[in-house]
Design a protein around this motif. Structure first.
Motif, mmCIF file in Angstrom:
data_model
loop_
_atom_site.group_PDB
_atom_site.id
_atom_site.type_symbol
_atom_site.label_atom_id
_atom_site.label_comp_id
_atom_site.label_asym_id
_atom_site.label_seq_id
_atom_site.Cartn_x
_atom_site.Cartn_y
_atom_site.Cartn_z
ATOM 1 N N TYR A 35 -45.239 19.645 -37.389
ATOM 2 C CA TYR A 35 -44.083 19.655 -38.288
ATOM 3 C C TYR A 35 -42.821 20.112 -37.556
ATOM 4 O O TYR A 35 -41.746 19.500 -37.689
ATOM 5 C CB TYR A 35 -44.341 20.565 -39.487
ATOM 6 N N LEU A 36 -42.933 21.188 -36.785
ATOM 7 C CA LEU A 36 -41.769 21.696 -36.052
ATOM 8 C C LEU A 36 -41.266 20.685 -35.024
ATOM 9 O O LEU A 36 -40.057 20.523 -34.842
ATOM 10 C CB LEU A 36 -42.124 23.016 -35.366
ATOM 11 N N MET A 60 -42.309 18.080 -44.475
ATOM 12 C CA MET A 60 -43.111 19.234 -44.859
ATOM 13 C C MET A 60 -44.329 18.795 -45.664
ATOM 14 O O MET A 60 -45.465 19.203 -45.376
ATOM 15 C CB MET A 60 -42.271 20.220 -45.678
ATOM 16 N N VAL A 61 -44.100 17.970 -46.686
ATOM 17 C CA VAL A 61 -45.215 17.467 -47.489
ATOM 18 C C VAL A 61 -46.110 16.561 -46.657
ATOM 19 O O VAL A 61 -47.340 16.629 -46.742
ATOM 20 C CB VAL A 61 -44.686 16.712 -48.725
ATOM 21 N N SER A 62 -45.513 15.723 -45.825
ATOM 22 C CA SER A 62 -46.296 14.801 -45.007
ATOM 23 C C SER A 62 -47.222 15.552 -44.053
ATOM 24 O O SER A 62 -48.387 15.207 -43.900
ATOM 25 C CB SER A 62 -45.369 13.880 -44.206
ATOM 26 N N VAL A 121 -48.004 25.601 -43.392
ATOM 27 C CA VAL A 121 -46.947 24.596 -43.204
ATOM 28 C C VAL A 121 -45.757 24.925 -44.110
ATOM 29 O O VAL A 121 -44.587 24.849 -43.682
ATOM 30 C CB VAL A 121 -47.468 23.177 -43.512
ATOM 31 N N PHE A 122 -46.020 25.297 -45.341
ATOM 32 C CA PHE A 122 -44.949 25.643 -46.271
ATOM 33 C C PHE A 122 -44.163 26.862 -45.779
ATOM 34 O O PHE A 122 -42.929 26.888 -45.855
ATOM 35 C CB PHE A 122 -45.516 25.926 -47.658
ATOM 36 N N ALA A 128 -38.455 28.512 -40.932
ATOM 37 C CA ALA A 128 -37.829 27.931 -39.744
ATOM 38 C C ALA A 128 -36.834 26.828 -40.067
ATOM 39 O O ALA A 128 -35.844 26.641 -39.340
ATOM 40 C CB ALA A 128 -38.905 27.387 -38.801
ATOM 41 N N LYS A 129 -37.066 26.087 -41.155
ATOM 42 C CA LYS A 129 -36.198 24.953 -41.487
ATOM 43 C C LYS A 129 -35.451 25.147 -42.807
ATOM 44 O O LYS A 129 -34.757 24.235 -43.254
ATOM 45 C CB LYS A 129 -37.035 23.671 -41.551
#
Length: 251
Positions: A35-36, A60-62, A121-122, A128-129
């Motif tokens: 994700y990052l 994020m969801v993906s 991930v959440f 971070a995002k």
């Protein structure tokens, strides 16, 4: 109804999964790192075509969905194929364990891995995002992504009985990447040519990602996506149970 042997196996499988620190670490950290890497190349204001969803939120969801898919599909298929070779499944046949009990035990153990994967991930996306949603959306996103992963846990069981120990990894990898890419987990399916979009909308991974995207946009999952996932779950779980019984009869 599940009998005593079914519940005992479910408890055993969940315990084995939680004790496998290497598998747990890889399953939890891997999707957050991806994700990052992907979101780091995207502008925070860019939107997914035809939606008000930012690319940061989309990925994020993906990636939460992709991570859950990785854990349940790869883990189940390879573990089952190895257990068949080592004779563990043969031992289970000597008990009163029904085929549905075996399949549900494998699905339950795989589901234990997906929850921490989704939550991490959440947390990474929020910290971070700076991805922001209402509290109810965070809980709803966690719930729909976790529930949807059960479809692919059932698929992993079926693959574990279709393939031998040597062939299971390449077969699983091919299915894994085809479903991930064509289902729109790596990039928005709206960017695909129309003929690929027509195929994509009927894949379980497309419906899976759509669950979370609907919640992100403030709505409820679409009935079509829920129906597609339910149909695939019945197909995969039924196929896994049939393959288990077939394998039992051969032995």
């Amino acid at each position: 109804m599940l009998n005593f042997f079914s519940w005992a196996l479910i408890k055993l499988e969940v315990t084995r999964t939680l004790r496998n620190k290497k598998f747990m670490f890889f399953s939890i950290i891997y999707p957050s790192v991806i994700y990052l890497l992907i979101s780091g190349t995207q502008n925070t204001t860019d939107k997914v075509p035809h939606t008000d969803l930012t690319l940061q939120s989309f990925f994020m969801v993906s990636m939460a969905s992709f991570g859950a898919l990785t854990a349940v599909l790869m883990g189940n298929s390879e573990r089952i194929a190895k257990e068949r070779e080592k004779g563990w499944v043969r031992q289970l046949r000597l008990t009163a364990l029904p085929s549905r009990g075996y399949v549900l035990a494998k699905i339950a153990s795989a589901a234990m891995v997906t929850l921490p994967c989704i939550v991490v991930v959440f947390l990474v996306a929020a910290s971070a995002k700076h991805v922001r949603f209402d509290l109810w959306q965070w809980f709803a996103l966690t719930g729909v992504i976790w529930a949807g992963s059960l479809v692919f846990a059932a698929l992993g069981v079926a693959i574990g009985y279709l393939a031998s120990g040597d062939a299971v990894r390449p077969i699983t990898m091919i299915i894994y990447f085809v479903l991930s890419i064509l289902g729109g987990l790596w990039m928005p399916s709206a960017t695909f040519p129309q003929w690929i979009q027509n195929i994509s909308e009927w894949l379980p991974t497309h419906a899976y990602a759509a669950l979370g995207q609907a919640v992100e946009m403030g709505g409820a999952p679409h009935a079509k996506d829920v129906a597609i996932l339910c149909a695939y779950f019945l197909l995969f779980a039924g196929g896994a149970a049939w393959l288990y019984r077939k394998d039992t009869l051969k032995a």
